[in-house]
Structure formats: C-alpha cells, structure tokens
Scaffold this active site. Sequence first.
Site, PDB file in Angstrom:
ATOM      1  N   GLY A 122       0.767  -1.172  -0.160  1.00 21.17           N
ATOM      2  CA  GLY A 122      -0.104   0.021  -0.205  1.00 21.17           C
ATOM      3  C   GLY A 122       0.804   1.168   0.070  1.00 21.17           C
TER       4      GLY A 122
ATOM      5  N   GLU B 208      -4.797   7.723  -1.598  1.00 20.74           N
ATOM      6  CA  GLU B 208      -3.815   8.385  -2.391  1.00 20.74           C
ATOM      7  C   GLU B 208      -2.819   8.715  -1.540  1.00 20.74           C
ATOM      8  OE1 GLU B 208      -5.074  10.602  -5.786  1.00 20.74           O
ATOM      9  OE2 GLU B 208      -6.954   9.822  -5.982  1.00 20.74           O
TER      10      GLU B 208
END
Length: 390
Positions: A139, A370
């Site tokens: 991630g 994001e």
Amino acid sequence: MPDRAPQPVERQLPTEESRDLIALVRDMIQREIAPRAAEEEEAGRFPREVFTLLSESGLLGLPYGSEHGGGDQPYEVYLQVLEELAAARLTVGLGVSVHSLSCHALAGYGTKQQQADHLPAMLGGGLLGAYCLSEPSSGSDAASLRTKAVRDGDDWIINGTKAWITHGGVADFYTVLARTGVEGPKGITAFLVPGDAEGLSAAAPEKKMGMKGSPTAQLHFDGVRVPDARRIGEEGQGFAIALSALDSGRLGIAACAVGVAQAALDEAVSYASGRRQFGHPIADFQGLRFMLADMATKIEAGRALYLAAARLRDAGQPFSKQAAMAKLFCTDAAMAVTTDAVQVLGGYGYTQDFPAERYMREAKVLQIVEGTNQIQRMVIARHLAGPESR
C-alpha cells in the site's frame, strides 16, 4: 431525511467561461445528484448514469487538452468543480477525481498515436477509468508491488492482484502498474488495460463504512494479454509516472475533502439556526457559535491551500510539497469538521435521518486514500530536510 443541494460558495474563478461552468455543475447537482444522494448511498447503488451524464457534459476531462476531447480548464477551476460535486455526493466527486487520475499517465506520457487512439473516448466518450497501483501487500510501500508483466513477442502477459481499486469491476479501462524488471521502483512499467480484457476479473466489492455507492474491489489478472502498443512510457518508467499522477490526484482528494466539510458545516448551521433550547436557537449560544466559527475557518484555510497548490501546477512550477500539504490539511480538517457537525446535531447527528453521520464516515477514508496522511508528512519533511539517512 434527503440531502439538500449544497449552499453556493463564493468561487475564485478566473474567466466568464469558468463561472458558467460552475453554474452548469450546480444546476446538474440540484437536478441529478443531491436529491437522491442519501437514498442511493444507503442502498449502495453506483450512479453510473451520473458519470455518463458528466461525460456527455464534458465534465470528465476538464483538466486535459481540447485536442483530445478535454475541457482545457486549469486545475484551479477543475478542483472547484470537484469540491462542488463532493459536497453533493462524495461517490461522484471522488469518482471524477479517480477517473482524471487514471487518464493522467496516457495524457502525460503516451505517444501521440496512443493519445489519438484512446484519449477521446476516455475524456468524453462515456468511458470510466480506474487506477491500479496498490496491492494486498503493498500500500504505502508501492514500489514493492508484485503484479508482473512478462514480454511475449509483441504482447505482455500480466499476472497478479491489485487491491483497493475504486471503480474496480465497473471501469471501462484501468491504468495498471506492473513489474517488468528488477525489484524496487526502477522495475515498474505502466499499461492501459481494457476493462473487458480476457483473464481480468473483480472480487466482490469491499464492505466499507462509508462511500457505499462507490465500488472498491480487488482485481485479479490471470494471464491478461496486453499489446505493447498499450504500454505507457518507457519500460521501467512506471513508478515515476505513478508519482507524477499522485501529486495531481492528491489535490483532487483535498478538494473533495473541502466539499464534504462544507456540506457538513452547511448542515450544522442550518440545524443550529432552527433548533431551539431554553427559548433560543442553539446558534445563539457562544459555545456552539465558536465551534461553527472554527469549522468555517478550517474550511476556508483548506480551500486556500489547495487553490494555491493548483495555481503552482497551472504555472508549471513544482507543487509536490504543496499537494501533500493540501491533502494532509484538508482531509484532517474534513474529519474534524464532520465530527463537530455530528456534535452540533447532538443525538440527531448520530442517526441516519440527517446526513451529518454520513459525512463523518466518508471523511475518514480521505485521510487514507492516495497516500495516507502519515505518508504526506513524510513527503513534506523530505522537501524540507532532504531524504532520511538510514
């Protein structure tokens, strides 16, 4: 209780054209988005017809060039459109931001032939995109991704799994980052993969605490064959392309966060002005008035921060640090403002009869997507003090 259309915000718009654009967006919100937002979010319904309408209206390609069907709008204007959409329904605002992110690689790094072949349909042809960087085991450490693309003549064969993909399973195209070489950031390449590619499948959507109308799913690549003509940029350039896209995408998230916070403030002010206790509207009490003042100040500060970063981008100046600051501040502000909005409404704020609890649930994800806000602090510190020594 159905959502009201967002209260008009005084916009900093540079041209008459951009003012007309905001008026168009507000009219569309009042007619097509706000009246059904609460009901459709609760039902977990993805509003594909809204994205089709946005595409037909030229609103899915605003920050891209008109030669390929874009809107030729500066980021300063595009982000204010996102804020308006997110205030009405985050599923729509964030969806437009993700679509713009998924077009960034091709628009910025594709060949002229690739752009001519694909961008018109992506920007104004009714298609919806998704961005595939994260994986189950990578991630924040995106450079460690494991999805592989292996050369096979004039094609590439992609195998692996992507995770946390907004529009996963409903997108018409995916910008995919896959490993084509050595470990680390230098071995990653970008590809444009059709949504109906053979061997591509989506898992069941994640069950999320907010944004239930926006599908988020894992994508499985099982021998997906992609021609080399759909490789974006050079081999090994993919990670640099991804980081470039994320700088712009973080401004989109910042604008969406301000939109959600503004909607929460509007709800809190409306409720406090009408709710009476001890013979007075609760908005007359100083403790609550100060709370509303702090909420409004956070929103104005966040809006100014993302617009300042957008103007740097529009001027062709470096804006990575400012984008990280905007994403960090605006999403933290949205979490604080929506939490306070629930408090202003008291017990009603904790019920689904009012939208305040939905805004609070939605704000949380904006601190994560994001690049988590911890990652934003690392980015900012790197600009200030240089890379860490280990």
